[in-house]
Each structure stands twice: as C-alpha cells, then as structure tokens.
Design an enzyme around this catalytic site. Structure first.
Site, PDB file in Angstrom:
ATOM      1  N   HIS A 108       0.825  -1.049  -0.222  1.00 25.96           N
ATOM      2  CA  HIS A 108       0.008  -0.122  -0.429  1.00 25.96           C
ATOM      3  C   HIS A 108       0.839   1.011   0.054  1.00 25.96           C
ATOM      4  O   HIS A 108       1.752   1.220   0.708  1.00 25.96           O
ATOM      5  CB  HIS A 108      -1.104  -0.233   1.161  1.00 25.96           C
ATOM      6  CG  HIS A 108      -1.605  -1.127   1.478  1.00 25.96           C
ATOM      7  ND1 HIS A 108      -2.297  -1.969   0.391  1.00 25.96           N
ATOM      8  CD2 HIS A 108      -1.959  -1.904   2.161  1.00 25.96           C
ATOM      9  CE1 HIS A 108      -3.485  -3.236   1.202  1.00 25.96           C
ATOM     10  NE2 HIS A 108      -2.501  -2.812   2.169  1.00 25.96           N
ATOM     11  N   ARG A 150      -1.581  -5.072  -6.273  1.00 27.24           N
ATOM     12  CA  ARG A 150      -1.064  -6.317  -6.184  1.00 27.24           C
ATOM     13  C   ARG A 150       0.477  -6.742  -6.653  1.00 27.24           C
ATOM     14  O   ARG A 150       0.518  -6.187  -7.729  1.00 27.24           O
ATOM     15  CB  ARG A 150      -1.998  -7.235  -6.955  1.00 27.24           C
ATOM     16  CG  ARG A 150      -3.413  -7.156  -5.546  1.00 27.24           C
ATOM     17  CD  ARG A 150      -4.291  -8.084  -6.374  1.00 27.24           C
ATOM     18  NE  ARG A 150      -5.801  -7.809  -6.363  1.00 27.24           N
ATOM     19  CZ  ARG A 150      -6.854  -7.202  -6.732  1.00 27.24           C
ATOM     20  NH1 ARG A 150      -6.645  -7.351  -8.642  1.00 27.24           N
ATOM     21  NH2 ARG A 150      -8.113  -6.602  -6.229  1.00 27.24           N
ATOM     22  N   GLU A 164      -1.393  -0.001   8.236  1.00 26.17           N
ATOM     23  CA  GLU A 164      -2.509  -1.317   8.985  1.00 26.17           C
ATOM     24  C   GLU A 164      -1.589  -1.643   9.903  1.00 26.17           C
ATOM     25  O   GLU A 164      -0.082  -2.321   9.601  1.00 26.17           O
ATOM     26  CB  GLU A 164      -3.445  -1.899   7.525  1.00 26.17           C
ATOM     27  CG  GLU A 164      -1.986  -2.774   7.032  1.00 26.17           C
ATOM     28  CD  GLU A 164      -2.398  -3.437   5.937  1.00 26.17           C
ATOM     29  OE1 GLU A 164      -3.272  -4.793   6.186  1.00 26.17           O
ATOM     30  OE2 GLU A 164      -2.940  -2.987   5.169  1.00 26.17           O
ATOM     31  N   HIS A 175       3.593  -7.520   1.784  1.00 30.81           N
ATOM     32  CA  HIS A 175       2.664  -8.621   2.691  1.00 30.81           C
ATOM     33  C   HIS A 175       1.705  -9.014   2.081  1.00 30.81           C
ATOM     34  O   HIS A 175       1.362  -9.130   1.276  1.00 30.81           O
ATOM     35  CB  HIS A 175       2.101  -7.796   3.542  1.00 30.81           C
ATOM     36  CG  HIS A 175       1.209  -6.559   3.385  1.00 30.81           C
ATOM     37  ND1 HIS A 175       1.319  -5.511   3.268  1.00 30.81           N
ATOM     38  CD2 HIS A 175      -0.714  -7.175   3.436  1.00 30.81           C
ATOM     39  CE1 HIS A 175      -0.317  -4.835   2.172  1.00 30.81           C
ATOM     40  NE2 HIS A 175      -1.222  -5.507   2.847  1.00 30.81           N
TER      41      HIS A 175
END
Length: 317
Positions: free
Chosen positions: A99, A194, A117, A174
């Site tokens: 991200h 992705r 996150e 991740h």
C-alpha cells in the site's frame, strides 16, 4: 447527545479468498461462503457502517461523521474519517501486495489517505504463515527476482499463532496466509497494489489485475522491520496492553475481568469485542455487549464503566 456507545452494523465484502468463518466465529449473517471481509467500523464510501441504536439509528457512519462532529470531540470534521476496522477471513492465501503512503495516494491516486495497517490474529490453523517484507537488498535485485518468478527467494515468511500482533506500515510487502482470521485496524483507505496473485482466476476464468509498476514504486527497499514494544498496565480489573502507538493510530488489547470505571477522555474510541460478554453503563443507559459487537465510544459519553468478562481491541487516532 449520545451518552451511550454507538453500535454499528458490519458491511460484508465477498472475496475470491473468502470463506465462512465470519459466521462460525462471530455469528454474522454473511452473504455467501466466500465472504472475505466484515468492515465493522467504517465510514469509507465503499462500505460505510450503519448506526444500530439511539437518535442516529439508520444513518451511516459517514453521515454521522460529517454532520455530528461533536460526537468525535471536534467542532468540525472537515477531513475524512481517519480509521477503518475490518475482520478478515483468509480461507485462501491473499495476494502479495503493498500500500502507498499518504503522499503517493494524494498525488497519484487522488485519495486522501495511504494505508498503514496492523493485524491482531483472532484465529489460525496450525502452521499458518504470513508474508511480511522481502529479502531483496536493492530494487535491481527485487526486479530480477520478480522477472524470474523466484517468489520463494523473494518473500519473507513467518509463522503466526492466535494472539499475535503484526504492524504493517505503508510500503511493506505483505500477504495474509490461508487459514488465518484477523482483526485489522488501518487508515481509511482502499488502495491496494498487487504484486503477485498465485495465477488465480475468478469465476469467469480471468486473472485479477496486477499493479507491478505501482507496487515497485511504493514498496520499501530493502525491507525495514518495524518493532513495537508492548506496554502492559493493570488497572484494577482491566489488563490493558498497548500493541502499537503510531502516527495514524494507537491500538490496545483489553482483557476485562469484572467492573472497571473507564477514565473520561476527549477522544472517541473504536471498540471490537472479540470474546465474552458484559455491560457498558453510563449515567443514562445500560448497553449489553458481546463477542462480535463493534461500536464507537463517543467523546460525549461522560462517565461510564464496563462490567463483565470481555476481550476487546480498542483503538483511537
């Protein structure tokens, strides 16, 4: 206004890697056997939660945020709601992804937030693994391993167990592994780039889109492991563990074993009950809470106490 918790109805998202554990573990009324995510506290336009009680019942959290800033301890909420809390059921491996940070999100995607996150492992199969980071020492080495498809050499895998906590700053490569259920606290962003998706196809036989250029642009290289020191406090019947304190959010694990008077703050709290049951008692209301409930403690709540045998994940900005 709102001298009680603001209870929220989850919004479900079906995913190619989803399953049925959100129903099995939390008794949620999921839409299908491929339900991957419950957005349990969300003011994001792609799935805002709905208020279930009180004067604002039926309104979305997005509407409440915009129109009732006092609940959040502010005279105005000109910006977007900052956080998003999800519960994810990884019935299959998620894509390997990354991200962006705030600067990239604003400049390239015209979005208000990037995405940092963190994950609290609610449940997992024995031997379950996550991918967190990579082993390339340079972008050139990274690109070479990607071009050759040498994914096993590239990805850094670690085993996880129930109760583990993982902090995932923006730029961190991740993936959540098969058989893992997590509670995710994140910036209110839905931007995902992705890198690799195991060559999976959807029901129409199509592979999901990859974002190699964007992923390469925003990833941290070499990988930087960010360690967070847990801070434990015992407050009478409440054991509070601070899991992370960062720029975007602070997250706690609360284990309650009886009655606790909660100190009044000017902030609002986001709360997810992950086991047990009990009550929240204010000057004007008594609210029953149980596993699977998600709510906001508004800044207007006043004095209150919690009573019961409860395990909760609590966060604030």
């Amino acid at each position: 206004m709102y001298k009680e918790p603001v209870f929220l109805k989850p919004v479900f998202q079906e995913r190619i890697w989803g399953g049925e554990k959100l129903q099995k573990l939390f008794d949620y009324d999921i839409p299908s056997e491929t339900t991957g995510e419950a957005w349990v506290i969300s003011a994001h336009e792609n799935g805002p939660s709905i208020v279930m009680n009180g004067e604002l019942k039926g309104m979305s959290l997005l509407e409440v945020w915009r129109n009732y800033p006092g609940l959040f301890g502010s005279e105005t909420t000109g910006s977007d709601f900052p956080l998003l809390v999800k519960i994810l059921d990884a019935n299959d491996q998620l894509s390997v992804q990354v991200h962006p940070d705030d600067a990239y999100a604003k400049e390239k995607a015209q979005m208000p937030y990037g995405k940092t996150e963190c994950w609290y492992i609610l449940d997992c199969e024995e031997g379950a693994e996550i991918i967190i980071g990579h082993q390339a020492k340079s972008r050139e080495e990274f690109q070479e391993l990607v071009s050759k498809g040498e994914w096993q050499k590239l990805f850094q895998r670690i085993k996880v167990k129930k109760g583990d906590f993982v902090y995932v700053p923006s730029g961190t490569l991740h993936s959540i592994g098969k058989g893992i259920v997590i509670l995710e606290t994140q910036q209110s962003s839905d931007i995902t780039y992705r890198l690799y998706d195991y060559d999976r196809v959807d029901q129409e036989g199509k592979k999901r889109e990859l974002h190699l250029e964007e992923a390469m642009a925003v990833m941290t290289c070499p990988h930087q492991q960010v360690m967070q020191e847990n801070l434990k406090e015992q407050l009478n019947n409440l054991q509070s563990t601070r899991l992370v304190e960062g720029e975007y959010f602070t997250v706690y694990h609360w284990m309650l074993g009886g009655k606790v008077e909660v100190p009044v703050t000017t902030a609002f709290l986001l709360v997810s009950v992950i086991s047990g049951s009990g009550q929240i008692v204010t000057e004007e209301s008594v609210s029953t809470v149980k596993k699977g409930d998600n709510f906001i403690v508004p800044a207007t709540i006043g004095n209150y106490f919690i009573d019961g045998e409860l395990e909760m994940i609590v966060s604030h900005t």
